[in-house]
Design a protein around this motif. Sequence first.
Motif, PDB file in Angstrom:
ATOM      1  N   ARG A 138       9.596  14.237   7.506  1.00  0.00           N
ATOM      2  CA  ARG A 138      10.513  13.685   8.495  1.00  0.00           C
ATOM      3  C   ARG A 138      11.714  13.038   7.814  1.00  0.00           C
ATOM      4  NH1 ARG A 138       8.417  12.411  13.780  1.00  0.00           N
ATOM      5  NH2 ARG A 138       6.254  13.073  14.023  1.00  0.00           N
ATOM      6  N   LEU A 139      12.814  13.031   8.523  1.00  0.00           N
ATOM      7  CA  LEU A 139      13.967  12.231   8.131  1.00  0.00           C
ATOM      8  C   LEU A 139      13.971  11.014   9.042  1.00  0.00           C
ATOM      9  CD1 LEU A 139      17.596  13.410   7.421  1.00  0.00           C
ATOM     10  CD2 LEU A 139      17.117  11.330   8.702  1.00  0.00           C
TER      11      LEU A 139
ATOM     12  N   MET B  96       0.844  -1.191   0.000  1.00  0.00           N
ATOM     13  CA  MET B  96       0.000   0.000   0.000  1.00  0.00           C
ATOM     14  C   MET B  96       0.877   1.237   0.000  1.00  0.00           C
ATOM     15  SD  MET B  96      -2.867   1.185   2.787  1.00  0.00           S
ATOM     16  CE  MET B  96      -1.697   1.222   4.124  1.00  0.00           C
ATOM     17  N   THR B  97       0.586   2.185  -0.875  1.00  0.00           N
ATOM     18  CA  THR B  97       1.316   3.442  -0.926  1.00  0.00           C
ATOM     19  C   THR B  97       0.372   4.585  -0.607  1.00  0.00           C
ATOM     20  OG1 THR B  97       2.798   2.590  -2.620  1.00  0.00           O
ATOM     21  CG2 THR B  97       2.678   4.966  -2.375  1.00  0.00           C
ATOM     22  N   LEU B  98       0.730   5.409   0.353  1.00  0.00           N
ATOM     23  CA  LEU B  98      -0.079   6.569   0.692  1.00  0.00           C
ATOM     24  C   LEU B  98       0.249   7.715  -0.236  1.00  0.00           C
ATOM     25  CD1 LEU B  98       0.110   6.565   4.584  1.00  0.00           C
ATOM     26  CD2 LEU B  98      -1.505   5.391   3.112  1.00  0.00           C
ATOM     27  N   GLN B  99      -0.698   8.590  -0.451  1.00  0.00           N
ATOM     28  CA  GLN B  99      -0.453   9.776  -1.245  1.00  0.00           C
ATOM     29  C   GLN B  99       0.492  10.702  -0.488  1.00  0.00           C
ATOM     30  OE1 GLN B  99      -1.586  10.325  -4.438  1.00  0.00           O
ATOM     31  NE2 GLN B  99      -2.168   8.174  -4.219  1.00  0.00           N
ATOM     32  N   THR B 100       1.331  11.414  -1.233  1.00  0.00           N
ATOM     33  CA  THR B 100       2.255  12.349  -0.601  1.00  0.00           C
ATOM     34  C   THR B 100       1.483  13.456   0.084  1.00  0.00           C
ATOM     35  OG1 THR B 100       3.930  11.907  -2.260  1.00  0.00           O
ATOM     36  CG2 THR B 100       4.140  13.949  -1.025  1.00  0.00           C
ATOM     37  N   ASP B 101       1.709  13.604   1.399  1.00  0.00           N
ATOM     38  CA  ASP B 101       0.983  14.635   2.131  1.00  0.00           C
ATOM     39  C   ASP B 101       1.905  15.431   3.049  1.00  0.00           C
ATOM     40  OD1 ASP B 101       1.498  12.818   4.152  1.00  0.00           O
ATOM     41  OD2 ASP B 101      -0.572  12.175   4.367  1.00  0.00           O
ATOM     42  N   ALA B 102       3.202  15.092   3.056  1.00  0.00           N
ATOM     43  CA  ALA B 102       4.130  15.827   3.905  1.00  0.00           C
ATOM     44  C   ALA B 102       4.671  17.025   3.136  1.00  0.00           C
ATOM     45  CB  ALA B 102       5.283  14.925   4.338  1.00  0.00           C
ATOM     46  N   THR B 103       4.479  18.206   3.676  1.00  0.00           N
ATOM     47  CA  THR B 103       5.030  19.411   3.074  1.00  0.00           C
ATOM     48  C   THR B 103       6.491  19.518   3.454  1.00  0.00           C
ATOM     49  OG1 THR B 103       4.505  20.777   4.993  1.00  0.00           O
ATOM     50  CG2 THR B 103       2.783  20.520   3.314  1.00  0.00           C
TER      51      THR B 103
ATOM     52  N   LEU C  26       7.570   6.570   2.607  1.00  0.00           N
ATOM     53  CA  LEU C  26       8.077   7.244   1.425  1.00  0.00           C
ATOM     54  C   LEU C  26       6.931   7.837   0.614  1.00  0.00           C
ATOM     55  CD1 LEU C  26      10.834   4.716   0.270  1.00  0.00           C
ATOM     56  CD2 LEU C  26      11.198   7.015   1.178  1.00  0.00           C
ATOM     57  N   GLY C  27       5.858   7.078   0.506  1.00  0.00           N
ATOM     58  CA  GLY C  27       4.691   7.567  -0.221  1.00  0.00           C
ATOM     59  C   GLY C  27       4.054   8.769   0.441  1.00  0.00           C
ATOM     60  N   ALA C  28       4.263   8.904   1.740  1.00  0.00           N
ATOM     61  CA  ALA C  28       3.715  10.046   2.470  1.00  0.00           C
ATOM     62  C   ALA C  28       4.633  11.260   2.411  1.00  0.00           C
ATOM     63  CB  ALA C  28       3.461   9.659   3.927  1.00  0.00           C
ATOM     64  N   GLY C  29       5.745  11.141   1.679  1.00  0.00           N
ATOM     65  CA  GLY C  29       6.622  12.288   1.482  1.00  0.00           C
ATOM     66  C   GLY C  29       7.772  12.421   2.450  1.00  0.00           C
ATOM     67  N   HIS C  30       7.985  11.411   3.285  1.00  0.00           N
ATOM     68  CA  HIS C  30       9.083  11.468   4.239  1.00  0.00           C
ATOM     69  C   HIS C  30      10.374  10.941   3.601  1.00  0.00           C
ATOM     70  CE1 HIS C  30       6.203  12.631   7.227  1.00  0.00           C
ATOM     71  NE2 HIS C  30       5.521  11.508   7.079  1.00  0.00           N
ATOM     72  N   ARG C  31      11.515  11.254   4.196  1.00  0.00           N
ATOM     73  CA  ARG C  31      12.818  10.835   3.688  1.00  0.00           C
ATOM     74  C   ARG C  31      13.345   9.687   4.523  1.00  0.00           C
ATOM     75  NH1 ARG C  31      14.454  14.721  -0.098  1.00  0.00           N
ATOM     76  NH2 ARG C  31      15.772  12.980  -0.765  1.00  0.00           N
ATOM     77  N   PHE C  32      13.839   8.652   3.868  1.00  0.00           N
ATOM     78  CA  PHE C  32      14.294   7.443   4.545  1.00  0.00           C
ATOM     79  C   PHE C  32      15.784   7.259   4.297  1.00  0.00           C
ATOM     80  CE2 PHE C  32      14.693   2.824   5.173  1.00  0.00           C
ATOM     81  CZ  PHE C  32      13.984   2.663   6.358  1.00  0.00           C
ATOM     82  N   VAL C  33      16.547   7.028   5.362  1.00  0.00           N
ATOM     83  CA  VAL C  33      17.991   6.867   5.268  1.00  0.00           C
ATOM     84  C   VAL C  33      18.392   5.543   5.911  1.00  0.00           C
ATOM     85  CG1 VAL C  33      20.243   7.841   5.835  1.00  0.00           C
ATOM     86  CG2 VAL C  33      18.299   9.363   5.441  1.00  0.00           C
ATOM     87  N   LEU C  34      19.157   4.743   5.181  1.00  0.00           N
ATOM     88  CA  LEU C  34      19.749   3.554   5.778  1.00  0.00           C
ATOM     89  C   LEU C  34      21.006   3.979   6.519  1.00  0.00           C
ATOM     90  CD1 LEU C  34      19.449   1.033   2.782  1.00  0.00           C
ATOM     91  CD2 LEU C  34      18.041   1.097   4.861  1.00  0.00           C
ATOM     92  N   ALA C  35      21.076   3.681   7.800  1.00  0.00           N
ATOM     93  CA  ALA C  35      22.231   4.063   8.631  1.00  0.00           C
ATOM     94  C   ALA C  35      22.763   2.794   9.279  1.00  0.00           C
ATOM     95  CB  ALA C  35      21.830   5.091   9.682  1.00  0.00           C
ATOM     96  N   THR C  36      23.882   2.305   8.787  1.00  0.00           N
ATOM     97  CA  THR C  36      24.308   0.949   9.112  1.00  0.00           C
ATOM     98  C   THR C  36      25.795   0.833   9.421  1.00  0.00           C
ATOM     99  OG1 THR C  36      24.386  -1.324   8.208  1.00  0.00           O
ATOM    100  CG2 THR C  36      24.628   0.491   6.646  1.00  0.00           C
ATOM    101  N   GLY C  37      26.135  -0.214  10.124  1.00  0.00           N
ATOM    102  CA  GLY C  37      27.528  -0.560  10.314  1.00  0.00           C
ATOM    103  C   GLY C  37      28.076  -1.350   9.137  1.00  0.00           C
ATOM    104  N   ARG C  38      27.205  -1.758   8.244  1.00  0.00           N
ATOM    105  CA  ARG C  38      27.651  -2.494   7.064  1.00  0.00           C
ATOM    106  C   ARG C  38      28.561  -1.628   6.199  1.00  0.00           C
ATOM    107  NH1 ARG C  38      23.406  -6.402   4.058  1.00  0.00           N
ATOM    108  NH2 ARG C  38      22.396  -7.370   5.874  1.00  0.00           N
ATOM    109  N   SER C  39      29.425  -2.289   5.458  1.00  0.00           N
ATOM    110  CA  SER C  39      30.186  -1.578   4.439  1.00  0.00           C
ATOM    111  C   SER C  39      29.222  -1.170   3.331  1.00  0.00           C
ATOM    112  CB  SER C  39      31.288  -2.471   3.879  1.00  0.00           C
ATOM    113  OG  SER C  39      30.732  -3.648   3.305  1.00  0.00           O
TER     114      SER C  39
END
Length: 265
Positions: free
Chosen positions: A13-14, A1-8, A42-55
């Motif tokens: 959010r990050l 399910m994808t929400l419509q973008t609603d974040a100004t 993501l569909g709601a307009g927020h920013r997603f960051v992978l923050a990992t100890g992985r290379s």
Amino acid sequence: MTLQTDATPGTARLIASDIDGTLLRTGSTASPAVRQAVNAVLGAGHRFVLATGRSLIGAVPVGVDLGLDDVWIVASNGAITAHLLSHSYQIVEQHDVDAELAMRVALGQSPALLIAAEIPGAGWRVNNPFPTGALNGPQYARPLSEFVANATPRIAFHGPDAHRIVPALLAYGFTAIATRLDWVDVTAPGISKATALEKVRETLGVASHNTMAMGDGPNDVEMIQWAADGVAMGHADPFVIGVADRRTGSLDEDGAASALWSLLS
């Protein structure tokens, strides 16, 4: 399910998330519930960051598998920041560690340690083979002189009681994290997931009060404290839970999905 973008721009959010132990179990892929929740934020307009100890070579496939595009990846515990776009990445920032000094200090404490130096996007230089699957990416056996001659963002030390070298490394100013009793990751002084995420936040123009971070391990503590909404996984160590603003479900309970959905309720 994808929400419509609603974040100004002012309300977006990050959302920073650890990978192993948070989004998925090491060696597996994310569950359908986690995939749906990531897609929703993501569909709601927020920013997603992978923050990992992985290379980086281990983090990028996770982003691709999740279908992420035009997102940021903070890898190697903050030593590398990259931008993932159309399944390709560009390293935006890299902080190299003083490999010669780190190895001298560590080997002075424990001469038999296995040593690995990350080659961003390509694998690892190793003094001797690490156990299969212990490192993200291929291993290249090389003399220690090559470790010194080539820049690297991270050195990993592996061996019984490797955690005992941490105090000596900290005394020299290194960022040294014992993720297990037999494993220590070393990066440059002052480097963490949090320091890298703060630069990403500034670049994206997200307000500091609109930040969220979730994780489960000792290398997640700084970013959980950095975020306005710090979330610890339900199975995390007590000291990780202790620094968080709230606790979500465990990995088996798809706790990451629950935390993400809570932003959209």
